[in-house]
Write a protein that holds these residues in place. Structure first.
Motif, PDB file in Angstrom:
ATOM      1  N   SER A  72      -1.002 -38.750   6.814  1.00 20.93           N
ATOM      2  CA  SER A  72      -0.629 -39.556   5.657  1.00 20.93           C
ATOM      3  C   SER A  72      -1.542 -40.772   5.518  1.00 20.93           C
ATOM      4  CB  SER A  72       0.828 -40.004   5.779  1.00 20.93           C
ATOM      5  OG  SER A  72       1.705 -38.887   5.796  1.00 20.93           O
ATOM      6  N   GLY A  73      -1.884 -41.388   6.636  1.00 16.77           N
ATOM      7  CA  GLY A  73      -2.778 -42.540   6.599  1.00 16.77           C
ATOM      8  C   GLY A  73      -4.170 -42.174   6.128  1.00 16.77           C
ATOM      9  N   ILE A  74      -4.687 -41.045   6.623  1.00 16.11           N
ATOM     10  CA  ILE A  74      -6.002 -40.580   6.186  1.00 16.11           C
ATOM     11  C   ILE A  74      -5.992 -40.239   4.698  1.00 16.11           C
ATOM     12  CG2 ILE A  74      -7.677 -38.717   6.422  1.00 16.11           C
ATOM     13  CD1 ILE A  74      -7.820 -40.726   8.651  1.00 16.11           C
ATOM     14  N   SER A  75      -4.874 -39.691   4.220  1.00 20.87           N
ATOM     15  CA  SER A  75      -4.761 -39.344   2.799  1.00 20.87           C
ATOM     16  C   SER A  75      -4.803 -40.587   1.925  1.00 20.87           C
ATOM     17  CB  SER A  75      -3.466 -38.568   2.550  1.00 20.87           C
ATOM     18  OG  SER A  75      -3.444 -37.363   3.284  1.00 20.87           O
ATOM     19  N   VAL A  76      -4.093 -41.616   2.345  1.00 20.28           N
ATOM     20  CA  VAL A  76      -4.099 -42.870   1.584  1.00 20.28           C
ATOM     21  C   VAL A  76      -5.501 -43.470   1.564  1.00 20.28           C
ATOM     22  CG1 VAL A  76      -3.219 -45.244   1.511  1.00 20.28           C
ATOM     23  CG2 VAL A  76      -1.672 -43.337   2.007  1.00 20.28           C
ATOM     24  N   LEU A  77      -6.171 -43.431   2.711  1.00 24.60           N
ATOM     25  CA  LEU A  77      -7.528 -43.969   2.801  1.00 24.60           C
ATOM     26  C   LEU A  77      -8.489 -43.181   1.912  1.00 24.60           C
ATOM     27  CD1 LEU A  77      -9.511 -45.935   4.154  1.00 24.60           C
ATOM     28  CD2 LEU A  77      -9.799 -44.254   5.989  1.00 24.60           C
ATOM     29  N   MET A  96      -3.999 -33.980  -3.107  1.00 25.26           N
ATOM     30  CA  MET A  96      -3.344 -32.684  -2.940  1.00 25.26           C
ATOM     31  C   MET A  96      -2.583 -32.614  -1.621  1.00 25.26           C
ATOM     32  SD  MET A  96      -6.272 -30.095  -4.433  1.00 25.26           S
ATOM     33  CE  MET A  96      -5.379 -28.681  -3.816  1.00 25.26           C
ATOM     34  N   THR A  97      -3.106 -33.231  -0.578  1.00 28.35           N
ATOM     35  CA  THR A  97      -2.419 -33.224   0.716  1.00 28.35           C
ATOM     36  C   THR A  97      -1.056 -33.881   0.603  1.00 28.35           C
ATOM     37  OG1 THR A  97      -4.509 -33.271   1.937  1.00 28.35           O
ATOM     38  CG2 THR A  97      -2.544 -33.998   3.114  1.00 28.35           C
ATOM     39  N   ARG A  98      -0.993 -35.029  -0.045  1.00 30.91           N
ATOM     40  CA  ARG A  98       0.284 -35.733  -0.201  1.00 30.91           C
ATOM     41  C   ARG A  98       1.245 -34.930  -1.070  1.00 30.91           C
ATOM     42  NH1 ARG A  98       0.458 -40.968   1.192  1.00 30.91           N
ATOM     43  NH2 ARG A  98       1.928 -41.486  -0.484  1.00 30.91           N
ATOM     44  N   LEU A  99       0.724 -34.271  -2.093  1.00 31.15           N
ATOM     45  CA  LEU A  99       1.588 -33.470  -2.955  1.00 31.15           C
ATOM     46  C   LEU A  99       2.141 -32.266  -2.211  1.00 31.15           C
ATOM     47  CD1 LEU A  99       2.723 -32.939  -5.798  1.00 31.15           C
ATOM     48  CD2 LEU A  99       0.627 -31.690  -6.311  1.00 31.15           C
ATOM     49  N   ILE A 100       1.272 -31.569  -1.477  1.00 30.06           N
ATOM     50  CA  ILE A 100       1.723 -30.406  -0.707  1.00 30.06           C
ATOM     51  C   ILE A 100       2.754 -30.827   0.336  1.00 30.06           C
ATOM     52  CG2 ILE A 100       0.986 -28.644   0.947  1.00 30.06           C
ATOM     53  CD1 ILE A 100      -1.680 -28.525  -0.578  1.00 30.06           C
ATOM     54  N   SER A 106     -11.357 -37.408  -2.317  1.00 30.25           N
ATOM     55  CA  SER A 106     -10.274 -38.043  -3.083  1.00 30.25           C
ATOM     56  C   SER A 106      -9.283 -37.008  -3.592  1.00 30.25           C
ATOM     57  CB  SER A 106     -10.868 -38.830  -4.254  1.00 30.25           C
ATOM     58  OG  SER A 106      -9.856 -39.389  -5.046  1.00 30.25           O
ATOM     59  N   LEU A 107      -9.789 -35.891  -4.083  1.00 30.82           N
ATOM     60  CA  LEU A 107      -8.918 -34.831  -4.566  1.00 30.82           C
ATOM     61  C   LEU A 107      -8.113 -34.217  -3.428  1.00 30.82           C
ATOM     62  CD1 LEU A 107      -7.968 -33.016  -6.831  1.00 30.82           C
ATOM     63  CD2 LEU A 107     -10.011 -31.620  -6.511  1.00 30.82           C
ATOM     64  N   ALA A 108      -8.735 -34.017  -2.269  1.00 28.41           N
ATOM     65  CA  ALA A 108      -8.028 -33.474  -1.111  1.00 28.41           C
ATOM     66  C   ALA A 108      -6.905 -34.400  -0.660  1.00 28.41           C
ATOM     67  CB  ALA A 108      -9.010 -33.234   0.032  1.00 28.41           C
ATOM     68  N   ASN A 134     -15.253 -43.411  -5.564  1.00 26.32           N
ATOM     69  CA  ASN A 134     -16.272 -42.364  -5.463  1.00 26.32           C
ATOM     70  C   ASN A 134     -17.682 -42.931  -5.352  1.00 26.32           C
ATOM     71  OD1 ASN A 134     -14.402 -40.326  -5.562  1.00 26.32           O
ATOM     72  ND2 ASN A 134     -14.664 -39.906  -7.730  1.00 26.32           N
ATOM     73  N   PHE A 135     -17.968 -43.994  -6.138  1.00 24.18           N
ATOM     74  CA  PHE A 135     -19.332 -44.519  -6.103  1.00 24.18           C
ATOM     75  C   PHE A 135     -19.656 -45.109  -4.735  1.00 24.18           C
ATOM     76  CE2 PHE A 135     -16.887 -48.279  -7.218  1.00 24.18           C
ATOM     77  CZ  PHE A 135     -17.520 -49.292  -6.523  1.00 24.18           C
ATOM     78  N   TRP A 136     -18.668 -45.756  -4.096  1.00 28.95           N
ATOM     79  CA  TRP A 136     -18.897 -46.345  -2.770  1.00 28.95           C
ATOM     80  C   TRP A 136     -19.099 -45.251  -1.728  1.00 28.95           C
ATOM     81  CZ3 TRP A 136     -16.390 -46.128   1.947  1.00 28.95           C
ATOM     82  CH2 TRP A 136     -16.799 -47.075   2.896  1.00 28.95           C
ATOM     83  N   MET A 137     -18.246 -44.228  -1.781  1.00 29.66           N
ATOM     84  CA  MET A 137     -18.373 -43.138  -0.819  1.00 29.66           C
ATOM     85  C   MET A 137     -19.708 -42.419  -0.988  1.00 29.66           C
ATOM     86  SD  MET A 137     -15.911 -39.845  -0.149  1.00 29.66           S
ATOM     87  CE  MET A 137     -14.630 -40.902   0.520  1.00 29.66           C
TER      88      MET A 137
END
Length: 305
Positions: A132-137, A187-191, A182-184, A143-146
């Motif tokens: 959950s923490g990794i998902s929030v991060l 989706m992780t939190r939703l799943i 970001s999309l993953a 996107n531009f920073w990453m």
């Protein structure tokens, strides 16, 4: 299903008409196209001639009628920057955007599905908290920073991947990661939330009480019934990836539709903007229809109306 498809396709007509009106109005309020197309040294006679050629001296309703008639025929005007018809230029960039969108979506699915299920199964454990923490991060990082950080690390410092451009697989990896993370995360939190709700249902407890293998219970009974919200977010995100990857395509100089749109807006090349908006609108509508069809495959109880 046939009646539903016909009805959905017919509903596209008023939607596209409304979009055409919005595009027509926005183009007219963004500035005088004659002033943008002619150099500063142009005379008043030059401006008057171009105004007549473009039909800008006609009443607005006549201008809109001409614009709509041309749009139906696939003519959105000529790009004054490239000197070519706008629609072929837009369609030429679509494969690159599709390639990037599919790669980002595939990466997101590969990451999100196992992590979301694992987090739900290990609820309130260290694994759940960590995922959950990794998902929030992942969701919080722009996107531009990453993209810039990935370029600095893997392209500049390590030299593993090209800095920019489109070519082989090595050119695709960094921009796909930039969009897919970001999309993953989303989706992780939703799943996870869907699986938590489904794992508490009576039929899941019944399946477990029958001694069915746990992986079979989670994979067939739980995850399949939780796929509809996931399909919805995938559909919405995929359509946004096609037309909304402006920053990522600019950072990586990816020759897709997003980069073309950015340059068109910066140069006030409204023919390309018009064509791109229509192409994206049609794609979004078709994706929504396809999503409704997938719903029926996942849950036969859903009926078409």
């Amino acid at each position: 299903m046939g009646k539903y498809l016909v009805k959905s396709l017919l509903q596209m007509i008023p939607v596209l008409l409304l979009i055409s009106l919005i595009v027509f109005v926005l183009v007219r309020v963004t500035g005088d196209p004659v002033a943008l197309m002619l150099p500063e040294s142009a005379t008043e006679a030059d401006r008057a001639t171009l105004t007549r050629e473009l039909g800008l001296d006609l009443p607005l309703y006549q201008q809109y009628g001409i614009f709509l008639t041309n749009a139906i025929q696939g003519d959105f005007g000529t790009s004054f920057r490239y000197g070519e018809s706008a629609l072929p230029l837009v369609l030429e960039r679509l494969p690159a955007s599709f390639e990037l969108a599919f790669a980002a979506m595939a990466l997101a699915v590969v990451i999100a599905i196992p992590l979301g299920i694992w987090s739900a199964v290990k609820r309130n454990t260290f694994i759940d908290i960590f995922i959950s923490g990794i998902s929030v991060l992942g969701k919080a990082m722009p996107n531009f920073w990453m993209g810039i950080m990935l370029i600095l690390l893997f392209s500049v410092m390590l030299g593993w991947f090209p800095v920019s451009g489109r070519g082989g697989l090595t050119h695709l990896i960094l921009p796909a990661i930039t969009l897919g993370v970001s999309l993953a995360a989303q989706m992780t939190r939703l799943i996870r939330s869907n699986m938590l709700e489904i794992l508490n249902q009576d039929y899941i407890r019944t399946a477990r009480s029958k001694g069915i293998f746990e992986l079979f219970v989670i994979g067939k009974h739980a995850f399949r019934n939780g796929l509809i919200p996931v399909v919805t977010i995938m559909s919405l995100q995929f359509t946004s990836l096609i037309g909304g990857t402006l920053i990522t395509e600019t950072v990586f100089a990816w020759p897709g539709l997003g980069q073309l749109l950015v340059s068109a807006v910066n140069t006030h090349d409204m023919a390309i903007v018009q064509a791109a908006v229509f192409v994206i609108a049609i794609f979004v509508i078709l994706m929504n229809i396809l999503t409704d069809l997938v719903y029926r495959l996942l849950d036969p109880r859903i009926k078409y109306s």
